[in-house]
Write a protein that holds these residues in place. Structure first.
Motif, mmCIF file in Angstrom:
data_model
loop_
_atom_site.group_PDB
_atom_site.id
_atom_site.type_symbol
_atom_site.label_atom_id
_atom_site.label_comp_id
_atom_site.label_asym_id
_atom_site.label_seq_id
_atom_site.Cartn_x
_atom_site.Cartn_y
_atom_site.Cartn_z
ATOM 1 N N ALA A 194 -2.137 12.664 -15.956
ATOM 2 C CA ALA A 194 -2.608 11.626 -15.042
ATOM 3 C C ALA A 194 -3.601 12.234 -14.065
ATOM 4 O O ALA A 194 -3.647 13.460 -13.886
ATOM 5 C CB ALA A 194 -1.431 11.007 -14.288
ATOM 6 N N GLU A 195 -4.380 11.380 -13.443
ATOM 7 C CA GLU A 195 -5.357 11.830 -12.453
ATOM 8 C C GLU A 195 -4.839 11.678 -11.027
ATOM 9 O O GLU A 195 -5.309 12.386 -10.122
ATOM 10 C CB GLU A 195 -6.660 11.038 -12.592
ATOM 11 N N ALA A 196 -3.901 10.765 -10.832
ATOM 12 C CA ALA A 196 -3.426 10.509 -9.468
ATOM 13 C C ALA A 196 -2.021 9.928 -9.502
ATOM 14 O O ALA A 196 -1.585 9.346 -10.500
ATOM 15 C CB ALA A 196 -4.372 9.556 -8.750
ATOM 16 N N ALA A 231 9.960 10.094 -5.984
ATOM 17 C CA ALA A 231 8.785 10.963 -5.837
ATOM 18 C C ALA A 231 9.248 12.379 -5.539
ATOM 19 O O ALA A 231 8.997 12.949 -4.478
ATOM 20 C CB ALA A 231 7.866 10.441 -4.737
ATOM 21 N N ASP A 232 9.971 12.944 -6.517
ATOM 22 C CA ASP A 232 10.398 14.342 -6.469
ATOM 23 C C ASP A 232 9.364 15.133 -7.258
ATOM 24 O O ASP A 232 9.246 14.965 -8.485
ATOM 25 C CB ASP A 232 11.772 14.501 -7.105
ATOM 26 N N LEU A 233 8.619 15.997 -6.573
ATOM 27 C CA LEU A 233 7.432 16.612 -7.155
ATOM 28 C C LEU A 233 7.349 18.085 -6.791
ATOM 29 O O LEU A 233 7.930 18.522 -5.797
ATOM 30 C CB LEU A 233 6.167 15.896 -6.659
ATOM 31 N N VAL A 234 6.621 18.837 -7.594
ATOM 32 C CA VAL A 234 6.336 20.227 -7.272
ATOM 33 C C VAL A 234 4.866 20.475 -7.562
ATOM 34 O O VAL A 234 4.305 19.939 -8.519
ATOM 35 C CB VAL A 234 7.240 21.191 -8.071
ATOM 36 N N ILE A 235 4.241 21.286 -6.713
ATOM 37 C CA ILE A 235 2.841 21.668 -6.887
ATOM 38 C C ILE A 235 2.789 23.167 -7.145
ATOM 39 O O ILE A 235 3.333 23.957 -6.365
ATOM 40 C CB ILE A 235 1.991 21.294 -5.661
ATOM 41 N N ASP A 293 -5.428 16.061 -1.393
ATOM 42 C CA ASP A 293 -6.205 16.730 -2.432
ATOM 43 C C ASP A 293 -5.410 17.921 -2.961
ATOM 44 O O ASP A 293 -5.061 18.822 -2.202
ATOM 45 C CB ASP A 293 -7.545 17.191 -1.848
ATOM 46 N N LEU A 294 -5.137 17.914 -4.239
ATOM 47 C CA LEU A 294 -4.395 19.019 -4.844
ATOM 48 C C LEU A 294 -5.208 20.306 -4.884
ATOM 49 O O LEU A 294 -4.639 21.394 -5.075
ATOM 50 C CB LEU A 294 -3.964 18.648 -6.266
ATOM 51 N N GLY A 295 -6.519 20.198 -4.704
ATOM 52 C CA GLY A 295 -7.353 21.399 -4.698
ATOM 53 C C GLY A 295 -7.256 22.185 -5.997
ATOM 54 O O GLY A 295 -7.201 23.410 -5.997
ATOM 55 N N LYS A 296 -7.222 21.455 -7.108
ATOM 56 C CA LYS A 296 -7.136 22.027 -8.461
ATOM 57 C C LYS A 296 -5.768 22.650 -8.774
ATOM 58 O O LYS A 296 -5.588 23.237 -9.839
ATOM 59 C CB LYS A 296 -8.254 23.042 -8.700
ATOM 60 N N ARG A 297 -4.841 22.547 -7.850
ATOM 61 C CA ARG A 297 -3.476 22.973 -8.155
ATOM 62 C C ARG A 297 -2.819 21.950 -9.084
ATOM 63 O O ARG A 297 -3.332 20.850 -9.267
ATOM 64 C CB ARG A 297 -2.674 23.140 -6.866
ATOM 65 N N THR A 298 -1.684 22.286 -9.650
ATOM 66 C CA THR A 298 -1.057 21.468 -10.683
ATOM 67 C C THR A 298 0.211 20.806 -10.164
ATOM 68 O O THR A 298 1.056 21.458 -9.544
ATOM 69 C CB THR A 298 -0.716 22.333 -11.915
ATOM 70 N N TYR A 356 0.811 -1.206 0.000
ATOM 71 C CA TYR A 356 0.000 0.000 0.000
ATOM 72 C C TYR A 356 0.851 1.265 0.000
ATOM 73 O O TYR A 356 1.945 1.317 0.564
ATOM 74 C CB TYR A 356 -0.927 0.022 1.218
ATOM 75 N N ALA A 357 0.299 2.294 -0.613
ATOM 76 C CA ALA A 357 0.994 3.570 -0.744
ATOM 77 C C ALA A 357 1.052 4.310 0.578
ATOM 78 O O ALA A 357 0.155 4.187 1.425
ATOM 79 C CB ALA A 357 0.293 4.430 -1.791
ATOM 80 N N ASP A 358 2.093 5.088 0.750
ATOM 81 C CA ASP A 358 2.159 6.017 1.882
ATOM 82 C C ASP A 358 1.291 7.235 1.610
ATOM 83 O O ASP A 358 0.634 7.752 2.508
ATOM 84 C CB ASP A 358 3.605 6.468 2.121
ATOM 85 N N ARG A 359 1.297 7.688 0.347
ATOM 86 C CA ARG A 359 0.549 8.896 -0.021
ATOM 87 C C ARG A 359 -0.034 8.738 -1.415
ATOM 88 O O ARG A 359 0.579 8.110 -2.285
ATOM 89 C CB ARG A 359 1.461 10.144 -0.007
ATOM 90 N N ILE A 360 -1.175 9.351 -1.631
ATOM 91 C CA ILE A 360 -1.772 9.444 -2.961
ATOM 92 C C ILE A 360 -2.218 10.881 -3.167
ATOM 93 O O ILE A 360 -2.922 11.450 -2.319
ATOM 94 C CB ILE A 360 -2.971 8.488 -3.131
ATOM 95 N N TRP A 361 -1.793 11.478 -4.291
ATOM 96 C CA TRP A 361 -2.210 12.833 -4.649
ATOM 97 C C TRP A 361 -3.220 12.763 -5.796
ATOM 98 O O TRP A 361 -3.025 12.010 -6.760
ATOM 99 C CB TRP A 361 -1.017 13.666 -5.112
ATOM 100 N N SER A 362 -4.252 13.564 -5.718
ATOM 101 C CA SER A 362 -5.239 13.665 -6.794
ATOM 102 C C SER A 362 -5.986 14.982 -6.623
ATOM 103 O O SER A 362 -5.778 15.705 -5.644
ATOM 104 C CB SER A 362 -6.216 12.481 -6.766
ATOM 105 N N GLY A 363 -6.876 15.287 -7.575
ATOM 106 C CA GLY A 363 -7.702 16.480 -7.426
ATOM 107 C C GLY A 363 -7.206 17.695 -8.168
ATOM 108 O O GLY A 363 -7.653 18.816 -7.896
ATOM 109 N N GLY A 364 -6.288 17.493 -9.112
ATOM 110 C CA GLY A 364 -5.786 18.604 -9.911
ATOM 111 C C GLY A 364 -5.024 18.077 -11.106
ATOM 112 O O GLY A 364 -4.720 16.878 -11.180
ATOM 113 N N PRO A 365 -4.701 18.934 -12.057
ATOM 114 C CA PRO A 365 -3.936 18.487 -13.222
ATOM 115 C C PRO A 365 -2.570 17.930 -12.801
ATOM 116 O O PRO A 365 -1.895 18.507 -11.949
ATOM 117 C CB PRO A 365 -3.769 19.753 -14.056
#
Length: 570
Positions: A46-48, A532-536, A77-82, A26-35
């Motif tokens: 992707a969606e998530a 999992a190097d990411l920027v929002i 929840d990305l809250g519609k952020r990218t 199982y994942a530690d974290r899942i991001w979704s809710g934005g581009p």
């Protein structure tokens, strides 16, 4: 180590697919809710995204990614952020960037408030008043970012201008290009330059009528002076610069930063900070190939240790185009200052030294980054690569990198393409100095083709867009904006044909610089098995008016699944 992390992530994802439901990893974290833009051409959106142990274990549709949601998975929840892959600064100076973070900000608007000599002096005075304890502790006043091109007087501040601020403490301020600086009388005394000091090869000491230094130093006269001033900080002060620099880059969404021109003592400082756990992001450095090649060979590594590695060697052929020290193949258009007729700038190293450095790089399998701004500097580099290729054979995977390449002829782009030289270009320069180039350095006929991203893209070449910070702040959205719009401070578009689309510009900040640094298997795109190097971001750069890209903010920077920077205003 990169490969170890990737191997772990791949094993984890394979186990997830092969195991029965009760054994799902199982994942530690899942991001979704934005581009979500992956920078993977096979599946750009992707969606998530799911992460475990610092690696990406699922990316795609929300329904597919939710299969790895467990009872302890944190849903975000990305809250519609990218969301994008974390930015990779293809070339910058993180250590000296710490100086920018901790010294007087002498930049012009919009990044500072210095517009003339008087406002420069007042900014230094204000900084001294706010940092009195540090000034007294280190016995030094430092500033960064002044630019004679943006000062009303169109000249460098001299020792007399800086003596008006203080004669008690040495003052040393660094030009925005990083290739020159200015000192007050106290600093000149400590540096040791006198009217009897000769100009070093590849450097200039500006002088008063009697031959005494006036406080302004270029290139190889500036470098030793700056090092002498920074030595007053001591080991702890130097390590503070490195930590501050890494934190500054993280604020702009960079998960990997570079100190693009180090010498052995600086490498050791960077390593000490790493060993003390001082970096939240990865840091790479390229050590000066002229100073100590054996040191580079001994310390070169493809693996990180405590988020730090010596990735190769650096060669600097010439200087700053806006400072008229880049080495051109023709005279500068209308240089501001005391220059002889037909002035073309000058080389920091001779063509023979360039050829020897390239040969050494090929012979030892160590990546070489080469600073070449002017056309003559590129001619020297191309000749060196031609000779080494003839001797050792063509190998497209050497990834010898051209840094800047601001004044290029189109035939030189063809040569770099043929020789498999990777271009790391500087389109952010079009904003800060585009008007200056049009009016003074190359003139209106050639200004459109500085940092020619359109030319390299037309030839199917990968390229990267870098900050060269602290030439400016490591502002990722300023880099993106300039690469897409090429709009100057005055509002002019410098080279409409050199503009690229937003996705291409984002690749030049993510997957292509990861490739440039041999890290594309672990970084640069959102794919299973990568870090999992990411920027929002606060908005989708592909959906806004391109003229407003520079208004997008970095909301969050994530390194291996962990948030290392979060803006208070998301």
């Amino acid at each position: 180590m990169l490969m170890n992390r990737r191997a772990f992530a791949l094993m984890a994802s394979c186990a997830m697919l092969a195991s029965p439901a009760w054994a799902v990893d199982y994942a530690d974290r899942i991001w979704s809710g934005g581009p979500i833009f992956t920078m993977n051409d096979a599946a750009m959106r992707a969606e998530a995204v799911a992460e475990k142990g610092g690696a990406i274990i699922a990316v795609g549709s929300l329904s597919d990614v939710m299969k790895v949601k467990g009872p302890n998975t944190k849903m975000i929840d990305l809250g519609k952020r990218t969301m994008l892959p974390g930015f990779y600064d293809a070339h910058g100076h993180m250590f000296i960037g710490g100086l920018q973070a901790l010294s007087a900000n002498l930049l012009a608007p919009p990044d500072g408030r210095v517009t003339d000599i008087a406002s420069l002096q007042q900014t230094i005075r204000d900084w001294v008043a706010a940092n009195k304890g540090a000034v007294e502790k280190f016995g030094l006043i430092m500033g960064f970012g002044y630019d004679n091109a943006t000062l009303a007087e169109h000249r460098h501040p001299t020792r007399k201008d800086l003596d008006a601020v203080s004669t008690e403490f040495p003052i040393y301020i660094v030009h925005q290009s990083g290739h020159m600086g200015a000192a007050n009388s106290k600093a000149i005394e400590l540096i040791g330059y006198t009217k009897d000091t000769k100009d070093p090869d590849g450097g200039v000491i500006h002088r008063e009528a009697d031959g005494a230094p006036n406080g302004v130093f270029e290139e190889l006269a500036h470098g030793p002076a700056l090092i002498k001033m920074l030595s007053r900080l001591g080991p702890e002060g130097a390590k503070a610069l490195a930590r501050a620099g890494s934190e500054l880059w993280a604020r702009y969404g960079y998960t990997t930063a570079e100190e693009g021109h180090s010498i052995p003592p600086v490498v050791e400082i960077l390593r000490q900070v790493a060993d003390e756990g001082g970096y939240k992001i990865d840091v790479v450095t390229y050590s000066n190939v002229i100073v100590d090649r054996e040191y580079v060979k001994k310390n070169f590594s493809t693996d990180y240790k405590n988020r730090f590695r010596v990735a190769g060697a650096k060669l600097t052929i010439d200087g700053s185009p806006q400072g008229f020290t880049a080495w051109r193949d023709r005279p500068y258009y209308s240089p501001v200052g005391d220059y002889p007729p037909g002035y073309v700038g000058y080389a920091s190293v001779k063509p023979k030294e360039t050829a020897e450095a390239v040969d050494w790089s090929f012979a030892n399998g160590i990546q070489l980054f080469v600073h070449a701004n002017g056309e003559a500097a590129s001619d020297s580099l191309i000749a060196g690569v031609e000779a080494a290729t003839k001797k050792y054979g063509r190998n497209p995977d050497r990834r010898l990198t051209l840094i800047h390449g601001q004044f290029l002829r189109e035939d030189q782009v063809d040569s770099y393409n043929r020789l498999s030289v990777f271009p790391s270009l500087f389109p952010m320069h079009t904003f800060y100095w585009g008007d200056w180039h049009r009016e003074h350095t190359v003139g209106p006929a050639l200004a459109d083709n500085i940092s020619p991203t359109g030319w390299v893209l037309k030839r199917g070449m990968k390229f990267s867009s870098h900050t060269d910070a602290p030439v400016a702040f490591p502002d990722s959205m300023r880099v993106l904006d300039a690469t897409v719009t090429r709009r100057s401070r005055s509002g002019d578009i410098l080279g409409p044909d050199q503009r690229v689309d937003v996705i291409t510009a984002l690749k030049a900040m993510t997957i292509w610089p990861a490739y440039q640094h041999f890290e594309e298997k672990a970084k640069g795109s959102i794919e299973v098995g990568k870090l999992a190097d990411l920027v929002i971001l606060s908005a989708d750069p592909t959906a806004v008016d391109p003229e407003t890209i520079d208004q997008i903010k970095v909301s969050e920077t994530i390194k291996q699944g962990e948030t290392i920077f979060a803006a208070t205003d998301k």
